[in-house]
Scaffold this active site. Structure first.
Site, short mmCIF file in Angstrom:
data_model
loop_
_atom_site.label_atom_id
_atom_site.label_comp_id
_atom_site.label_asym_id
_atom_site.label_seq_id
_atom_site.Cartn_x
_atom_site.Cartn_y
_atom_site.Cartn_z
N LYS A 114 13.61 24.56 0.97
CA LYS A 114 14.90 24.18 1.44
C LYS A 114 14.51 23.52 2.93
O LYS A 114 15.27 22.45 3.43
CB LYS A 114 15.70 25.45 1.77
CG LYS A 114 16.30 25.96 0.53
CD LYS A 114 17.23 26.87 1.04
CE LYS A 114 17.95 27.49 -0.28
NZ LYS A 114 18.69 28.78 -0.32
N LYS A 196 16.15 24.43 -12.04
CA LYS A 196 17.09 25.65 -12.00
C LYS A 196 18.39 25.21 -11.68
O LYS A 196 18.71 24.37 -10.88
CB LYS A 196 16.75 26.60 -10.99
CG LYS A 196 17.53 27.88 -11.12
CD LYS A 196 17.42 28.72 -9.73
CE LYS A 196 17.86 27.99 -8.45
NZ LYS A 196 18.18 28.66 -7.20
N LYS A 199 24.19 26.19 -7.34
CA LYS A 199 25.44 25.77 -6.60
C LYS A 199 25.35 24.71 -6.04
O LYS A 199 26.25 23.87 -5.87
CB LYS A 199 25.79 26.93 -5.60
CG LYS A 199 25.95 28.47 -6.09
CD LYS A 199 26.43 29.47 -4.94
CE LYS A 199 25.92 30.81 -5.17
NZ LYS A 199 24.54 31.16 -4.39
#
Ligand code: TYM
Length: 332
Positions: A114, A196, A199
């Site tokens: 991130k 993966k 969202k």
């Protein structure tokens, strides 16, 4: 004697719920509530570790609670609440920060990913995210934590922190165990089976959201990336087909072996079409209940309020134990 285990899990409303969340976590969460004491949270405090528009966070918090109920989580069986309504999460997180090494937090792959993706907002909250997650779990003395594979490293850190605290003082926290699906612990993006499904993926056309309409779902499955050859089998060299078989298996209630047999000789096009149909069939009734619930904010708020009261009672027991052990004077 109560043989039930305590189960804890949470989902963070940074983006809309997607199929990976359902298959990796929510589906298990529903099953577990039948025989366990389950506590499930909308983890809104985790959401602000990345840039987050306030009205989106507010909308999603209601959406998540409505979807919790629509998929079958039952406030009479499980405690359902919003993280920021129970301040003990932040309070325990602070204490746990002081029992977590900088090097341990720095090794977390989600932090690394991130911060690499968002170099302009590598905030301290993002760094301390795993200790807040540890606090969520440890506050309730959870035995089991149903999660997808991507959360395994965070759970391991929570275990390490719990053991460290227990050894330093005296047994205080239950050391939690993760519950992972044999299949479906990691659902991949339909357009990129090597990464993966998430969202907030850049590749939104490869992400199936729980509230996508039928046409959108069917379109996404039609475009799903497959593999070389024509066999429909779950195998390491066939990541696209394996992913679709897992999705079909969970959504239709058949095993992967049964699914392989069912699709023997079928074309990739008809296989993808049928996987899409299985997803639509599973999600349609959930979406219908969601629509009723989201129009009834007061019911959702009542569930949130009652859940927070029950959670707060349990959380206080752990927090006051922890405060006593570290040497804080209890207010008289
Ligand atoms: P979050 O909100 O990213 O995801 C919620 C749950 O869905 C699982 N998941 C997946 N499983 C399989 N395939 C996928 N593609 C996929 N994508 C997501 C996640 O593993 C997770 O179980 N940090 C957590 C939220 C959290 C939490 C907690 C979880 C906060 N406190 C305490 C457990 C216990 C998170 O970001 O999950």
């Amino acid at each position: 004697m109560n043989e039930n285990k305590t189960v804890y899990s949470a989902l963070k409303p940074t983006g809309d719920l997607q199929l990976g969340n359902y298959i990796g976590a929510l589906n298990n969460m529903v099953k577990l509530q039948e025989e366990n004491d389950c506590i499930y949270t909308v983890a809104d405090m985790h959401s602000i570790t990345v840039d987050c528009v306030p009205q989106d966070l507010r909308r999603r918090t209601y959406d998540f609670m409505a979807l919790f109920l629509a998929i079958g989580l039952d406030p009479d069986k499980s405690i359902l609440f919003v993280q920021s309504h129970v301040p003990q999460h932040a309070e325990l997180a602070w204490v746990l920060n002081c029992y977590t090494q900088f090097g341990e937090a720095r090794r977390m792959t989600q932090f690394k990913d991130k911060s690499a993706k968002n170099p302009e907002n590598v905030n301290v909250g993002l760094f301390a995210y795993p200790t807040l997650m540890a606090a969520d779990i440890l506050l309730y003395q959870a035995d089991r934590v149903p999660i997808g594979k991507d959360q395994k490293q965070h759970l391991e850190l929570a275990r390490t922190i719990a053991e460290r605290f227990n050894n330093r003082y005296s047994p205080t926290f239950v050391v939690p165990e993760g519950i992972f699906n044999t299949h479906g612990a990691k659902i991949q993006n339909l357009l990129d089976p090597s990464s993966k499904m998430g969202k907030t993926d850049d590749n939104q056309q490869g992400v199936v959201f729980l509230l996508d309409d039928e046409d959108t779902i069917m379109r996404k499955f039609k475009r799903a990336v497959t593999d070389c050859g024509s066999e429909i089998v779950a195998r390491a060299d066939k990541p696209g087909i394996s992913n679709l078989l897992t999705i079909y298996s969970v959504m239709s209630g058949h095993t992967v072996k049964e699914a392989e047999k069912h699709f023997q000789g079928a074309s990739y096009a008809s296989f993808k079409e049928e996987v899409g149909q299985a997803v639509v069939a599973k999600l349609a009734p959930i979406q219908a209940v969601y629509k009723q619930l989201i129009a009834d904010k007061s019911t959702l708020e009542k569930v949130m309020k009652e859940g927070a009261q029950k959670a707060s009672y349990l959380a206080n027991k752990t927090l006051s134990k922890v405060y006593r052990k570290v040497g804080f004077v209890q207010p008289k």
